[in-house]
Every structure is written in structure tokens, then in C-alpha cells.
Design a protein around this motif. Sequence first.
Motif, PDB file in Angstrom:
ATOM      1  N   ASP A  45     108.557  -2.211  62.042  1.00  0.00           N
ATOM      2  CA  ASP A  45     108.418  -0.918  61.376  1.00  0.00           C
ATOM      3  C   ASP A  45     107.225  -0.180  61.947  1.00  0.00           C
ATOM      4  O   ASP A  45     106.204  -0.791  62.268  1.00  0.00           O
ATOM      5  CB  ASP A  45     108.183  -1.102  59.874  1.00  0.00           C
ATOM      6  CG  ASP A  45     109.463  -1.329  59.096  1.00  0.00           C
ATOM      7  OD1 ASP A  45     110.540  -0.955  59.590  1.00  0.00           O
ATOM      8  OD2 ASP A  45     109.385  -1.883  57.983  1.00  0.00           O
ATOM      9  N   ASP A  47     104.708   3.234  61.108  1.00  0.00           N
ATOM     10  CA  ASP A  47     104.345   4.141  60.035  1.00  0.00           C
ATOM     11  C   ASP A  47     103.062   4.850  60.410  1.00  0.00           C
ATOM     12  O   ASP A  47     102.260   4.334  61.185  1.00  0.00           O
ATOM     13  CB  ASP A  47     104.160   3.372  58.726  1.00  0.00           C
ATOM     14  CG  ASP A  47     104.107   4.281  57.515  1.00  0.00           C
ATOM     15  OD1 ASP A  47     104.525   5.453  57.612  1.00  0.00           O
ATOM     16  OD2 ASP A  47     103.635   3.827  56.454  1.00  0.00           O
ATOM     17  N   ALA A  82     108.482  -6.066  59.452  1.00  0.00           N
ATOM     18  CA  ALA A  82     109.099  -5.746  58.166  1.00  0.00           C
ATOM     19  C   ALA A  82     109.297  -7.000  57.331  1.00  0.00           C
ATOM     20  O   ALA A  82     109.455  -8.098  57.851  1.00  0.00           O
ATOM     21  CB  ALA A  82     110.434  -5.058  58.388  1.00  0.00           C
ATOM     22  N   ARG A 124     112.177   0.421  63.576  1.00  0.00           N
ATOM     23  CA  ARG A 124     112.391   1.518  62.636  1.00  0.00           C
ATOM     24  C   ARG A 124     111.181   2.442  62.674  1.00  0.00           C
ATOM     25  O   ARG A 124     110.046   1.985  62.655  1.00  0.00           O
ATOM     26  CB  ARG A 124     112.549   1.002  61.209  1.00  0.00           C
ATOM     27  CG  ARG A 124     113.837   0.311  60.956  1.00  0.00           C
ATOM     28  CD  ARG A 124     114.038   0.025  59.509  1.00  0.00           C
ATOM     29  NE  ARG A 124     113.043  -0.915  58.983  1.00  0.00           N
ATOM     30  CZ  ARG A 124     113.247  -1.694  57.945  1.00  0.00           C
ATOM     31  NH1 ARG A 124     114.399  -1.659  57.308  1.00  0.00           N
ATOM     32  NH2 ARG A 124     112.309  -2.514  57.522  1.00  0.00           N
ATOM     33  N   GLY A 125     111.439   3.725  62.696  1.00  0.00           N
ATOM     34  CA  GLY A 125     110.364   4.707  62.687  1.00  0.00           C
ATOM     35  C   GLY A 125     110.953   6.100  62.711  1.00  0.00           C
ATOM     36  O   GLY A 125     112.164   6.285  62.648  1.00  0.00           O
TER      37      GLY A 125
END
Length: 133
Positions: A45, A47, A82, A124-125
Amino acid sequence: MSKVVSEDALRKGLLRILEAAGTTWLDGHLDESTAGLLDAAWILDTDTTVKVLYGHPEGAVVAYNPKKPGRPSHSYHIYLMAGLRLVLGVEVHAGNEHSSKPGQPGLLKILDALPLAKKPKLVRGDNGYERTG
């Protein structure tokens, strides 16, 4: 018997560490602490978090700041495993570098350093992290 070190002594000691040597040491220990967990299928992940600052720290600029408009800030680009929320890396940027583009080189550095068997199954991003080329 443990020795109590004052905050000033600690700060002075940390200032004597060369940035490159300190970063290499820290990255090596971070890699060592996460290497065994990357054998299973996992998701990376990405963020970005805005950190409000007070005073005049290096790199702080007035930019998008949802909680304290008008205050200087830094932007933390975080790369983590994650589920475990295990941090693989963090980059600190000026507050006006909160989009994914300034963090993309750090993300690619982490991905390129991993052997094929330890790479994440999914990253994921934000869509700004698309890899080109």
C-alpha cells in the motif's frame, strides 16, 4: 546498569552521524526486519499524509493542509505491507509535494530492490503512481 542520556547529548550525538552512513545503517536494519515476511503473497500500500508543523523546520511550506489551513507542513509518503501495516519505507517531502508524483521514485526504489520472489502481488495507491516505460 543503563546510562541516562540527556536530550541535548542525544541530539549532539545524532548530528555527528553523516547522513549517508546513517541512512545506509537504518535501511539495512529495516530490510533485515522485513525480509522474512515477504516470502508470502502480499500487497504493498502507498499513502500520503500531511504532517502539520510549528516553527520553521527544514522543507516546511504552506500548502494543502485540511486540519490547519495556513500552517506549514511536511508530506509523508509511506510504503507499507497491507494487513500487517508494516512500514517498508517513508519519505519526507515539502508540504506542497503531497501528490503521488514526488513519491514515485521512492516507491520504484523499494520495488526495484526486491528480488522477484519477494515482490508484492499487488501495489495499491493513487492513479498517479502508474509506472511508465
